[in-house]
Design an enzyme around this catalytic site. Structure first.
Site, PDB file in Angstrom:
ATOM      1  N   LYS A   1       0.826  -1.214   0.000  1.00 43.54           N
ATOM      2  CA  LYS A   1       0.000   0.000   0.000  1.00 43.54           C
ATOM      3  C   LYS A   1       0.863   1.268   0.000  1.00 43.54           C
ATOM      4  O   LYS A   1       2.054   1.218   0.347  1.00 43.54           O
ATOM      5  CB  LYS A   1      -0.913  -0.023   1.238  1.00 43.54           C
ATOM      6  CG  LYS A   1      -1.946  -1.155   1.231  1.00 43.54           C
ATOM      7  CD  LYS A   1      -2.849  -1.054   2.466  1.00 43.54           C
ATOM      8  CE  LYS A   1      -3.927  -2.117   2.476  1.00 43.54           C
ATOM      9  NZ  LYS A   1      -4.838  -1.963   3.647  1.00 43.54           N
TER      10      LYS A   1
ATOM     11  N   TYR B   1     -12.367  -2.859  -3.106  1.00 42.11           N
ATOM     12  CA  TYR B   1     -12.909  -2.825  -1.742  1.00 42.11           C
ATOM     13  C   TYR B   1     -14.447  -2.741  -1.728  1.00 42.11           C
ATOM     14  O   TYR B   1     -15.011  -2.199  -0.782  1.00 42.11           O
ATOM     15  CB  TYR B   1     -12.305  -1.643  -0.983  1.00 42.11           C
ATOM     16  CG  TYR B   1     -10.907  -1.915  -0.449  1.00 42.11           C
ATOM     17  CD1 TYR B   1     -10.647  -3.020   0.370  1.00 42.11           C
ATOM     18  CD2 TYR B   1      -9.852  -1.051  -0.729  1.00 42.11           C
ATOM     19  CE1 TYR B   1      -9.376  -3.263   0.868  1.00 42.11           C
ATOM     20  CE2 TYR B   1      -8.567  -1.294  -0.227  1.00 42.11           C
ATOM     21  CZ  TYR B   1      -8.347  -2.406   0.572  1.00 42.11           C
ATOM     22  OH  TYR B   1      -7.093  -2.648   1.084  1.00 42.11           O
TER      23      TYR B   1
ATOM     24  N   ASN C   1      -1.701   0.024   7.334  1.00 45.83           N
ATOM     25  CA  ASN C   1      -1.333  -1.367   7.655  1.00 45.83           C
ATOM     26  C   ASN C   1      -0.551  -2.050   6.533  1.00 45.83           C
ATOM     27  O   ASN C   1      -0.512  -3.268   6.434  1.00 45.83           O
ATOM     28  CB  ASN C   1      -2.546  -2.176   8.116  1.00 45.83           C
ATOM     29  CG  ASN C   1      -3.623  -2.282   7.074  1.00 45.83           C
ATOM     30  OD1 ASN C   1      -3.469  -1.798   5.965  1.00 45.83           O
ATOM     31  ND2 ASN C   1      -4.718  -2.934   7.422  1.00 45.83           N
TER      32      ASN C   1
ATOM     33  N   GLU D   1     -10.023 -10.769  -7.047  1.00 42.59           N
ATOM     34  CA  GLU D   1      -9.092  -9.637  -6.989  1.00 42.59           C
ATOM     35  C   GLU D   1      -8.010  -9.746  -8.072  1.00 42.59           C
ATOM     36  O   GLU D   1      -7.667  -8.755  -8.706  1.00 42.59           O
ATOM     37  CB  GLU D   1      -8.443  -9.573  -5.600  1.00 42.59           C
ATOM     38  CG  GLU D   1      -9.445  -9.210  -4.514  1.00 42.59           C
ATOM     39  CD  GLU D   1      -8.887  -9.388  -3.101  1.00 42.59           C
ATOM     40  OE1 GLU D   1      -7.714  -9.791  -2.947  1.00 42.59           O
ATOM     41  OE2 GLU D   1      -9.641  -9.130  -2.141  1.00 42.59           O
TER      42      GLU D   1
HETATM   43  O1  CDP Z   1      -7.183  -5.785   5.098  1.00 41.38           O
HETATM   44  P1  CDP Z   1      -7.993  -6.736   5.942  1.00 41.38           P
HETATM   45  O2  CDP Z   1      -8.657  -7.807   5.106  1.00 41.38           O
HETATM   46  O3  CDP Z   1      -7.217  -7.284   7.095  1.00 41.38           O
HETATM   47  O4  CDP Z   1      -9.148  -5.858   6.620  1.00 41.38           O
HETATM   48  P2  CDP Z   1     -10.606  -5.457   6.099  1.00 41.38           P
HETATM   49  O5  CDP Z   1     -11.537  -5.594   7.239  1.00 41.38           O
HETATM   50  O6  CDP Z   1     -10.952  -6.162   4.823  1.00 41.38           O
HETATM   51  O7  CDP Z   1     -10.453  -3.896   5.814  1.00 41.38           O
HETATM   52  C1  CDP Z   1      -9.867  -3.438   4.618  1.00 41.38           C
HETATM   53  C2  CDP Z   1      -8.954  -2.288   4.930  1.00 41.38           C
HETATM   54  O8  CDP Z   1      -9.712  -1.185   5.411  1.00 41.38           O
HETATM   55  C3  CDP Z   1      -7.933  -2.534   6.034  1.00 41.38           C
HETATM   56  O9  CDP Z   1      -6.794  -3.241   5.603  1.00 41.38           O
HETATM   57  C4  CDP Z   1      -7.576  -1.099   6.420  1.00 41.38           C
HETATM   58  O10 CDP Z   1      -6.682  -0.533   5.476  1.00 41.38           O
HETATM   59  C5  CDP Z   1      -8.922  -0.393   6.280  1.00 41.38           C
HETATM   60  N1  CDP Z   1      -9.617  -0.231   7.557  1.00 41.38           N
HETATM   61  C6  CDP Z   1      -9.464   0.963   8.251  1.00 41.38           C
HETATM   62  O11 CDP Z   1      -8.721   1.852   7.827  1.00 41.38           O
HETATM   63  N2  CDP Z   1     -10.149   1.159   9.434  1.00 41.38           N
HETATM   64  C7  CDP Z   1     -10.960   0.197   9.922  1.00 41.38           C
HETATM   65  N3  CDP Z   1     -11.601   0.405  11.075  1.00 41.38           N
HETATM   66  C8  CDP Z   1     -11.100  -1.022   9.243  1.00 41.38           C
HETATM   67  C9  CDP Z   1     -10.415  -1.215   8.056  1.00 41.38           C
END
Ligand code: CDP
Ligand code: MG
Length: 148
Positions: free
Chosen positions: A9, A49, A122, A136
């Site tokens: 990212k 997303y 992250n 994806e």
């Molecule tokens: O990336 P991952 O699959 O672990 O998490 P997700 O639940 O699919 O969320 C996608 C992305 O949204 C995360 O990797 C974060 O970059 C962002 N996110 C965020 O900024 N704040 C949150 N409370 C939850 C997700």
């Protein structure tokens, strides 16, 4: 053979962490079968997303992944292949919240909260299931860009 998509990212790109992250990913023993630098536009970001469209963090997430939060940085997209590819990369990536992620994981080592928003910096995206990976990879790569 299972495939998975990794995105390095924009937060990791501005911190010049791409090399370190790829080195860490070698620990999975998976084979790299596609890699490119992408100047990601909003349309691809929203498709990638789409499951989060209704979430309160969606707008920030789009700004993050399109590089708007980090001076229009690009992302690196990588496809890995191998047994249990999705699980191996998710485990090494660590928990979504960078401050909850183990320091032995990529997110735990390199992640942090964005200083001005609630956005999770992250570091990487990793597909969460073989089905997500397939969807994806089709979004990010043309067939001819994947080495078989
Ligand atoms: O990336 P991952 O699959 O672990 O998490 P997700 O639940 O699919 O969320 C996608 C992305 O949204 C995360 O990797 C974060 O970059 C962002 N996110 C965020 O900024 N704040 C949150 N409370 C939850 C997700
Ligand atoms: Mg996810």
């Amino acid at each position: 053979m299972e495939k998975t998509l990794v995105l390095i990212k924009p937060d990791a790109m501005v911190k010049e962490l791409a090399g370190h992250i790829i080195t860490d990913l070698y620990k999975t023993g998976l084979r790299m079968i596609g890699l490119k630098l992408v100047n990601i536009q909003r349309e691809l970001a929203e498709q990638h997303y789409s499951e989060h469209r209704e979430k309160p963090f969606f707008e920030e997430l789009i700004k993050h992944i399109t590089g708007e939060l980090h001076n229009q940085e690009n992302v690196i997209a990588i496809v890995y292949e191998g047994e249990d590819a999705v699980k191996k990369v998710r485990e090494l990536a660590g928990k979504t919240h960078p401050e909850e992620a183990s320091t032995k994981t990529i997110r735990g080592k390199y992640g942090r909260m964005h200083s001005k928003t609630n956005c999770f910096e992250n570091v990487i995206h990793a597909s969460d299931s073989p089905e997500s990976a397939e969807r994806e990879i089709k979004l990010w790569f043309e067939d001819k860009e994947i080495i078989d």
